[in-house]
Design a protein around this motif. Structure first.
Motif, PDB file in Angstrom:
ATOM      1  N   LEU A 282      16.423  74.888  58.282  1.00 54.09           N
ATOM      2  CA  LEU A 282      17.739  75.548  58.288  1.00 54.09           C
ATOM      3  C   LEU A 282      18.406  75.653  56.784  1.00 54.09           C
ATOM      4  CD1 LEU A 282      19.515  73.725  61.381  1.00 54.09           C
ATOM      5  CD2 LEU A 282      18.052  75.972  61.111  1.00 54.09           C
ATOM      6  N   GLY A 283      17.898  75.041  55.828  1.00 52.26           N
ATOM      7  CA  GLY A 283      18.362  75.004  54.489  1.00 52.26           C
ATOM      8  C   GLY A 283      18.161  73.695  53.982  1.00 52.26           C
ATOM      9  N   SER A 284      18.665  73.412  52.700  1.00 55.61           N
ATOM     10  CA  SER A 284      18.659  72.120  52.110  1.00 55.61           C
ATOM     11  C   SER A 284      19.517  71.124  52.574  1.00 55.61           C
ATOM     12  CB  SER A 284      18.679  72.225  50.628  1.00 55.61           C
ATOM     13  OG  SER A 284      19.878  72.841  50.262  1.00 55.61           O
ATOM     14  N   ASN A 285      20.826  71.516  52.719  1.00 56.71           N
ATOM     15  CA  ASN A 285      22.043  70.450  53.045  1.00 56.71           C
ATOM     16  C   ASN A 285      23.093  71.338  53.331  1.00 56.71           C
ATOM     17  OD1 ASN A 285      23.029  71.113  50.459  1.00 56.71           O
ATOM     18  ND2 ASN A 285      22.817  68.968  49.739  1.00 56.71           N
ATOM     19  N   THR A 286      24.422  70.744  53.858  1.00 55.00           N
ATOM     20  CA  THR A 286      25.434  71.352  54.243  1.00 55.00           C
ATOM     21  C   THR A 286      26.245  72.188  52.906  1.00 55.00           C
ATOM     22  OG1 THR A 286      26.433  68.998  54.194  1.00 55.00           O
ATOM     23  CG2 THR A 286      25.792  69.948  56.389  1.00 55.00           C
ATOM     24  N   LEU A 287      26.207  71.431  51.722  1.00 49.98           N
ATOM     25  CA  LEU A 287      26.845  72.009  50.560  1.00 49.98           C
ATOM     26  C   LEU A 287      26.047  73.185  50.169  1.00 49.98           C
ATOM     27  CD1 LEU A 287      28.582  72.137  48.190  1.00 49.98           C
ATOM     28  CD2 LEU A 287      27.157  70.514  47.128  1.00 49.98           C
ATOM     29  N   SER A 288      24.773  73.082  50.301  1.00 46.47           N
ATOM     30  CA  SER A 288      23.908  74.576  50.100  1.00 46.47           C
ATOM     31  C   SER A 288      24.291  75.613  51.184  1.00 46.47           C
ATOM     32  CB  SER A 288      22.544  74.273  49.810  1.00 46.47           C
ATOM     33  OG  SER A 288      21.847  75.545  49.730  1.00 46.47           O
ATOM     34  N   ASP A 289      24.360  75.226  52.238  1.00 46.95           N
ATOM     35  CA  ASP A 289      24.680  76.218  53.328  1.00 46.95           C
ATOM     36  C   ASP A 289      26.100  76.810  53.226  1.00 46.95           C
ATOM     37  OD1 ASP A 289      24.170  77.261  55.961  1.00 46.95           O
ATOM     38  OD2 ASP A 289      26.139  76.191  56.453  1.00 46.95           O
ATOM     39  N   LEU A 290      27.009  75.793  52.585  1.00 49.37           N
ATOM     40  CA  LEU A 290      28.486  76.367  52.488  1.00 49.37           C
ATOM     41  C   LEU A 290      28.378  77.320  51.460  1.00 49.37           C
ATOM     42  CD1 LEU A 290      31.696  76.432  53.036  1.00 49.37           C
ATOM     43  CD2 LEU A 290      31.713  74.482  51.360  1.00 49.37           C
ATOM     44  N   ILE A 291      27.704  77.105  50.190  1.00 46.24           N
ATOM     45  CA  ILE A 291      27.835  78.114  49.132  1.00 46.24           C
ATOM     46  C   ILE A 291      27.159  79.496  49.746  1.00 46.24           C
ATOM     47  CG2 ILE A 291      26.637  78.688  47.185  1.00 46.24           C
ATOM     48  CD1 ILE A 291      26.445  75.455  46.553  1.00 46.24           C
ATOM     49  N   ASP A 292      26.268  79.238  50.576  1.00 45.52           N
ATOM     50  CA  ASP A 292      25.579  80.772  51.056  1.00 45.52           C
ATOM     51  C   ASP A 292      26.621  81.323  51.941  1.00 45.52           C
ATOM     52  OD1 ASP A 292      23.281  82.469  51.414  1.00 45.52           O
ATOM     53  OD2 ASP A 292      23.450  81.936  53.435  1.00 45.52           O
ATOM     54  N   ALA A 293      27.413  80.713  52.875  1.00 49.68           N
ATOM     55  CA  ALA A 293      28.398  81.039  53.721  1.00 49.68           C
ATOM     56  C   ALA A 293      29.348  81.971  52.962  1.00 49.68           C
ATOM     57  CB  ALA A 293      28.775  80.113  54.573  1.00 49.68           C
ATOM     58  N   VAL A 294      29.967  81.281  51.908  1.00 52.25           N
ATOM     59  CA  VAL A 294      30.778  82.094  50.966  1.00 52.25           C
ATOM     60  C   VAL A 294      30.433  83.233  50.401  1.00 52.25           C
ATOM     61  CG1 VAL A 294      32.205  81.491  48.965  1.00 52.25           C
ATOM     62  CG2 VAL A 294      32.181  79.734  50.658  1.00 52.25           C
ATOM     63  N   LEU A 295      29.219  83.206  49.920  1.00 53.20           N
ATOM     64  CA  LEU A 295      28.610  84.123  49.243  1.00 53.20           C
ATOM     65  C   LEU A 295      28.180  85.617  50.176  1.00 53.20           C
ATOM     66  CD1 LEU A 295      26.216  82.543  46.540  1.00 53.20           C
ATOM     67  CD2 LEU A 295      28.302  83.815  46.255  1.00 53.20           C
ATOM     68  N   VAL A 296      27.894  85.037  51.366  1.00 50.01           N
ATOM     69  CA  VAL A 296      27.402  86.415  52.229  1.00 50.01           C
ATOM     70  C   VAL A 296      28.721  86.618  53.522  1.00 50.01           C
ATOM     71  CG1 VAL A 296      25.064  85.842  51.870  1.00 50.01           C
ATOM     72  CG2 VAL A 296      26.405  84.905  53.786  1.00 50.01           C
ATOM     73  N   ASP A 297      29.487  85.826  53.366  1.00 53.39           N
ATOM     74  CA  ASP A 297      30.786  85.861  54.276  1.00 53.39           C
ATOM     75  C   ASP A 297      30.373  85.490  55.726  1.00 53.39           C
ATOM     76  OD1 ASP A 297      33.334  86.059  55.135  1.00 53.39           O
ATOM     77  OD2 ASP A 297      33.338  88.327  55.093  1.00 53.39           O
ATOM     78  N   ARG A 298      29.879  84.423  55.928  1.00 48.24           N
ATOM     79  CA  ARG A 298      29.541  83.990  57.564  1.00 48.24           C
ATOM     80  C   ARG A 298      30.037  82.582  57.551  1.00 48.24           C
ATOM     81  NH1 ARG A 298      26.092  79.927  56.938  1.00 48.24           N
ATOM     82  NH2 ARG A 298      24.348  79.878  55.475  1.00 48.24           N
ATOM     83  N   GLU A 299      30.175  82.238  58.649  1.00 51.36           N
ATOM     84  CA  GLU A 299      30.562  80.584  59.220  1.00 51.36           C
ATOM     85  C   GLU A 299      29.568  79.860  58.665  1.00 51.36           C
ATOM     86  OE1 GLU A 299      33.497  79.196  60.467  1.00 51.36           O
ATOM     87  OE2 GLU A 299      34.111  81.011  59.494  1.00 51.36           O
ATOM     88  N   PRO A 300      30.086  78.633  58.148  1.00 51.86           N
ATOM     89  CA  PRO A 300      28.856  77.577  57.906  1.00 51.86           C
ATOM     90  C   PRO A 300      28.175  77.137  59.160  1.00 51.86           C
ATOM     91  CG  PRO A 300      31.004  77.095  56.658  1.00 51.86           C
ATOM     92  CD  PRO A 300      31.340  78.220  57.729  1.00 51.86           C
ATOM     93  N   LEU A 301      27.145  76.663  59.060  1.00 52.90           N
ATOM     94  CA  LEU A 301      26.407  75.959  60.229  1.00 52.90           C
ATOM     95  C   LEU A 301      26.713  74.778  60.619  1.00 52.90           C
ATOM     96  CD1 LEU A 301      22.684  76.493  59.103  1.00 52.90           C
ATOM     97  CD2 LEU A 301      24.167  78.204  60.525  1.00 52.90           C
ATOM     98  N   VAL A 302      27.575  73.948  60.071  1.00 52.28           N
ATOM     99  CA  VAL A 302      28.379  72.859  60.448  1.00 52.28           C
ATOM    100  C   VAL A 302      29.860  73.003  60.140  1.00 52.28           C
ATOM    101  CG1 VAL A 302      28.978  70.590  59.907  1.00 52.28           C
ATOM    102  CG2 VAL A 302      26.539  71.140  59.891  1.00 52.28           C
ATOM    103  N   THR A 303      30.854  73.080  61.334  1.00 52.51           N
ATOM    104  CA  THR A 303      32.147  73.578  61.017  1.00 52.51           C
ATOM    105  C   THR A 303      32.947  72.295  61.036  1.00 52.51           C
ATOM    106  OG1 THR A 303      32.342  73.874  63.409  1.00 52.51           O
ATOM    107  CG2 THR A 303      31.530  75.718  62.366  1.00 52.51           C
ATOM    108  N   LEU A 304      34.368  72.702  60.901  1.00 50.30           N
ATOM    109  CA  LEU A 304      35.193  71.636  60.737  1.00 50.30           C
ATOM    110  C   LEU A 304      35.149  70.979  62.409  1.00 50.30           C
ATOM    111  CD1 LEU A 304      38.339  72.713  58.477  1.00 50.30           C
ATOM    112  CD2 LEU A 304      36.246  71.174  58.017  1.00 50.30           C
ATOM    113  N   ARG A 305      35.346  71.882  63.129  1.00 50.90           N
ATOM    114  CA  ARG A 305      35.371  71.542  64.654  1.00 50.90           C
ATOM    115  C   ARG A 305      34.190  70.395  65.001  1.00 50.90           C
ATOM    116  NH1 ARG A 305      39.678  73.690  66.713  1.00 50.90           N
ATOM    117  NH2 ARG A 305      40.405  75.754  65.818  1.00 50.90           N
ATOM    118  N   ASP A 306      32.964  70.692  64.328  1.00 53.85           N
ATOM    119  CA  ASP A 306      32.005  69.598  64.340  1.00 53.85           C
ATOM    120  C   ASP A 306      32.471  68.408  63.909  1.00 53.85           C
ATOM    121  OD1 ASP A 306      30.009  71.614  65.675  1.00 53.85           O
ATOM    122  OD2 ASP A 306      29.517  72.224  63.972  1.00 53.85           O
ATOM    123  N   GLY A 307      33.126  68.479  62.790  1.00 56.41           N
ATOM    124  CA  GLY A 307      33.508  67.240  61.942  1.00 56.41           C
ATOM    125  C   GLY A 307      34.443  66.620  63.090  1.00 56.41           C
TER     126      GLY A 307
END
Length: 331
Positions: A282-307
């Protein structure tokens, strides 16, 4: 593709140096500053990475104008820091747990939602290919109906007194909980990711070693809306041994251990143990996924509601242990 300007918000958490190193190496990011409530610590890391140190978070946000922040402050400070970041339009990574309580999680979620910023929580277990493969096995129905699951996440932190430096880990006011919360929140998220929403918890949380004035072990039985029952064991008193994931269904069994992933099921009429290959990534980790999510404008795979959901399971476990009762969800 544009680079994101990123900052570190505290090095209080033991994983903070790893995330700073990730920011320094990620070609999608410009590591632009450090804030830390501990000035000496913050200045040391700022010097290491050749970035400015700021003793005031609001001032750093105004001067640097970052796109993204990595929050590794003591858990009690997450709400305050989340609100400041949201006010300045900064996307955020929060080290787990998201907050000490469901109420605090709601405050963070509300601030991020109103500001329209993206945010995630450091549940990196989801990005382990073996765990991603386990989820795929469950979703394909290879285990049939999953009756029970077991997760253990533990180390020797209390036995070896890992937290003599970062003492806040053993401060109930700053951390919200001890070894069971620290490590168990990973397992709570993993079980929920695999089995769905939880509906109730019974638990026992204890201080077994006496190394710190806070719990260092806990075990919880979690009921899920699907009818599955999960057992979560976590803490700082495991000298050695495997951290396992086990899933038991009416059509098969899955075991993830340090030796790899094995599945017992039927394949083309043959029952036996099989080792999945070509594990999903799915990717390397949550931080890397957030960076990608910001750059391509999508929701992160792990959300605050998951938290929030993971925090809710853990909060329910602590209530169950202290009051000696089964706790129904939602709280």
């Amino acid at each position: 593709m544009r680079k994101l300007k990123a900052v570190m918000v505290s090095f209080a958490h033991v994983h903070a140096p790893g995330y700073a190193e990730q920011l320094a190496r990620d070609q999608r990011v410009d590591f632009a500053g450090v804030y830390d409530e501990d000035e000496a610590r913050g200045k040391g890391y700022a010097q290491r990475y050749g970035v400015p140190f700021h003793s005031d978070l609001a001032s750093m946000l105004e001067k640097v104008k970052p796109d993204l922040a990595v929050v590794c402050s003591p858990t009690r400070m997450h709400v305050e820091h989340a609100k400041l970041l949201a006010e300045h339009g900064v996307h955020a990574f929060f080290e787990k747990p998201l907050a000490r309580t469901v109420k605090e999680c709601d405050e963070i979620i509300s601030a991020a939602s109103k500001a329209g910023v993206k945010a995630t929580v450091g549940f990196n277990a989801r990005f382990d290919p073996a765990n991603a493969a386990a989820k795929a096995v469950v979703e394909r129905g290879e285990l049939g109906r999953v009756f029970t699951a077991r997760v253990r996440i533990a180390h020797s932190g209390a036995l070896d007194r890992w937290f003599e430096g970062p003492r806040w880990f053993a401060d109930i006011e700053l951390a919200g909980g001890g070894g069971f919360l620290d490590l168990g929140v990973h397992g709570a998220d993993l079980l929920r990711w695999l089995l769905g929403e939880a509906r109730g918890v019974a638990a026992r949380v204890a201080n077994l070693s006496g190394a710190y004035p806070i719990d260092d072990f806990g075990v919880a039985v979690i009921e899920f809306e699907s009818g599955s029952v999960g057992v979560l064991e976590a803490g700082w008193v495991q000298r050695a041994g495997d951290n396992l994931l086990e899933l038991y269904g009416d059509r098969g069994t899955l075991v993830r251990s340090p030796g790899g992933l094995r599945v017992y099921t039927e394949v083309k009429g043959v029952w036996g143990w099989f080792t999945p290959v070509n594990l999903p990534r799915l990717g390397s980790n949550t931080l890397s996924d957030l960076i990608d999510a910001v750059l391509v404008d999508r929701e992160p795979l792990v959300t605050l509601r998951d938290g929030k959901a993971a925090t809710e399971i853990m909060q329910a476990a602590y209530i169950s242990s202290s009051e000696g009762r089964y706790v129904r969800l939602p709280l």
